[in-house]
Design an enzyme around this catalytic site. Structure first.
Site, PDB file in Angstrom:
ATOM      1  N   SER A 371       0.874  -1.167   0.000  1.00  0.00           N
ATOM      2  CA  SER A 371       0.000   0.000   0.000  1.00  0.00           C
ATOM      3  C   SER A 371       0.906   1.210   0.000  1.00  0.00           C
ATOM      4  CB  SER A 371      -0.875  -0.012   1.250  1.00  0.00           C
ATOM      5  OG  SER A 371      -1.573   1.197   1.326  1.00  0.00           O
ATOM      6  N   ARG A 372       0.843   2.004  -1.081  1.00  0.00           N
ATOM      7  CA  ARG A 372       1.845   3.061  -1.224  1.00  0.00           C
ATOM      8  C   ARG A 372       1.507   4.333  -0.454  1.00  0.00           C
ATOM      9  NH1 ARG A 372       3.350   0.177  -5.964  1.00  0.00           N
ATOM     10  NH2 ARG A 372       1.462   0.630  -7.118  1.00  0.00           N
ATOM     11  N   VAL A 373       0.253   4.582  -0.149  1.00  0.00           N
ATOM     12  CA  VAL A 373      -0.053   5.813   0.604  1.00  0.00           C
ATOM     13  C   VAL A 373      -0.740   5.553   1.944  1.00  0.00           C
ATOM     14  CG1 VAL A 373      -0.193   7.280  -1.436  1.00  0.00           C
ATOM     15  CG2 VAL A 373      -2.248   6.198  -0.580  1.00  0.00           C
TER      16      VAL A 373
END
Ligand code: ATP
Ligand code: MG
Length: 525
Positions: A371-373
């Site tokens: 999950s990048r953010v």
């Protein structure tokens, strides 16, 4: 009767003046229609001639109330994607221009309803009461209207909330082979939004009717329909309907976001959407590219997913979180459509068929998921406990593979494997049973404090459940601090660990019982 000619003359004069006046004041009330004709109809597509002024994406009306969208606008002919039953259409039929683009009814009246992409009800609750309409294609919010993703969207799945956290306004892809639990992850997330003031839109595209019925039944059973809109384009609908379904669903979701609400939208699944678009493009004779998909397939998906965002305060602060689903073939996540979607979204949850077969459900492959953010939006309490979890889990999976070869294991390795097996047991969860935040934190804290390491593996299910139940005893002020405090304080941590320790007392090994050596690997088991 004898009427004198003079009075006849005056009657005629009067009538004539009346007619003249009526003629002078008459304003013709005509609506000009530009009308063309169908030259050819095939699967979901019509070719129309005689409508030179038609704009791209304009709605055209066919006999029998069937509408179509002008896709290929050439000089002498238009390729139209049909949005209804086209079996009665034939060459020579009249086609009318409407001078408007496709739009969809939006509003609070849609909550709890199952509709098709044109807004027609598919359930038995009568007509849909809505007041507003929005075009299905709308530009995404510009950068200056957006705010950073700052609030978490709790899925209720411990594996996701702890390791792959999702923020409100994020786009997180769910991908995996067929029958790996993709829909279940999305439905569980919707079910977990009960009492959290999040509106949900579930858009089913090209699925089997039985799969959609099951999803809707699950939502009804869990009382999740009160805050959910279901948009369905079934597998046997014209490909045009499958193509517009996610756009219409996004506009429905954007209405709620514009009203300052937090919205979750699930696209189940975009593989079928891509296939419908490929079918239309090939029938329209657009040049095929890789895997016969048209060149703009990346654009149509990114255009749609860019609409998911978190709006700034001036615009009401609403958010739209998107969970697109993609089906992979033979676990190939580097195929064309999956890689496109991976690069468009802010992270992915990969569901592995091998974990599914082993009964590790939900079958989230932690190593391939990211999950990048969302990590920035995760509550501090999670960050305190989940920080090293992902690394430790990855280490365990690697060692476990190695241990399968029957290698003799030293004490340290055996300990990592034993701990990893308990970690995996903690992340297991049945369908439709979301875990509350305090229960998740209690389990994760007990795990990091190595409390589970003394529990026998076959008792882990009961032990985890017991800790989850005991989490109800966590004081309300401590629970409130999960959300607000910048850090989990040591006092709070100790209080929760004490509660978990008490809950695990019945699972402690009996002092006099002969110590049973546990198998270190699954093969030995
Ligand atoms: P499809 O490719 O057909 O769309 P899918 O990947 O969406 O399938 P699901 O329909 O969600 O998969 O789930 C497949 C099966 O696995 C279902 O029968 C479902 O009940 C079961 N299942 C999914 N998740 C769990 C879980 N956590 N616990 C138990 N069973 C589960
Ligand atoms: Mg599914």
């Amino acid at each position: 009767m004898n009427i004198p000619p003079e009075s006849l003359q005056s009657v005629f004069d009067g009538a004539f003046t009346g007619i003249s006046q009526a003629r002078a004041s008459f304003v013709p009330n005509l609506t000009p229609h530009e009308v063309g004709t169908i030259t050819n109809v095939s699967t979901g597509i019509a070719r129309v001639s005689g409508l030179p002024g038609t704009g791209s994406e304009e709605l055209l009306e066919f006999p029998g109330g069937v509408f179509g969208i002008a896709f290929n606008v050439d000089e002498d002919e238009i390729g139209v994607v049909l949005l209804g039953d086209y079996s009665r259409l034939q060459s020579g039929d009249e086609v009318k221009r409407t001078s408007r683009v496709m739009d969809v009814a939006v509003g609070n009246g849609l909550l709890g309803r199952v509709i098709d992409p044109l807004g027609r009800p598919l359930d038995e609750n009568g007509p849909v009461a809505t007041s507003d309409r929005l075009p299905i294609e709308r530009p995404a919010a510009p950068i200056m209207d957006r705010a950073p993703v700052a609030v978490p969207l709790q899925t209720g799945l411990i594996a996701v909330d702890a390791l792959i956290p999702i923020g409100r306004g994020q786009r997180e892809l769910i991908l995996g082979d067929r029958q790996t639990g993709k829909t279940s992850v999305a439905i569980d997330t919707i079910v977990n939004q009960r009492d959290r003031n999040v509106v949900c839109v579930y858009c089913a595209i090209g699925q089997r009717a039985s799969a959609v019925a099951k999803a809707v039944a699950n939502l009804r059973k869990e009382n999740a329909m009160d805050y959910t809109v279901v948009v369905v384009a079934e597998g046997d609908d014209p490909p045009g309907l499958a193509y517009i379904a996610p756009y219409a669903a996004t506009s429905i979701a954007e209405y709620f976001m514009g009203a300052g609400r937090d919205v979750l939208i699930v696209y189940d699944d975009l593989t079928h959407h891509a296939r419908a678009y490929r079918e239309l493009s090939l029938l329209l004779r657009r040049p095929p590219g890789r895997e016969a998909f048209p060149g703009d397939i990346f654009f149509i998906h990114s255009r749609m997913l860019e609409r998911a965002t978190h709006l700034n305060k001036e615009l009401g602060g609403g958010s739209l979180t998107a969970l697109p689903i993609i089906e992979t073939e033979a676990q190939d996540i580097s195929a064309y459509i999956p890689t496109n979607l991976i690069s468009i979204t802010d992270g992915q949850i990969y569901l592995s068929p091998s974990l599914f077969e082993l009964g590790v459900l939900p079958a989230v492959d932690v190593g391939k998921s990211v999950s990048r953010v969302g990590g920035k939006a995760q509550w501090a309490a999670y960050r305190a406990v989940a920080g090293d979890l992902k690394l430790a889990y990855a280490q365990f999976v690697e060692l476990e593979t190695f241990a399968r070869f029957g290698a003799r294991l030293d004490e340290a390795t055996r300990k990592i494997i034993d701990h990893g097996q308990r970690m995996r047991a903690c992340l297991k969860q049945p369908e439709l049973s979301p875990i509350s935040v305090p229960a998740q934190i209690a389990v994760l804290l007990a795990l990091t404090a190595e409390l589970f390491d003394r529990v026998a593996l076959d008792q882990m299910v009961d032990a985890v459940r017991s800790v989850q139940k005991a989490a109800a005893a966590i004081p309300a002020d401590v629970c409130a601090r999960f959300e607000s405090a910048p850090k989990l304080s040591n006092d709070d941590r100790d209080a929760i660990i004490a509660i978990a320790r008490r809950a695990l007392e019945p699972f402690e090994p009996k002092p006099n019982a002969a110590k049973k050596t546990e198998p270190a690997t699954r093969e030995e088991a």
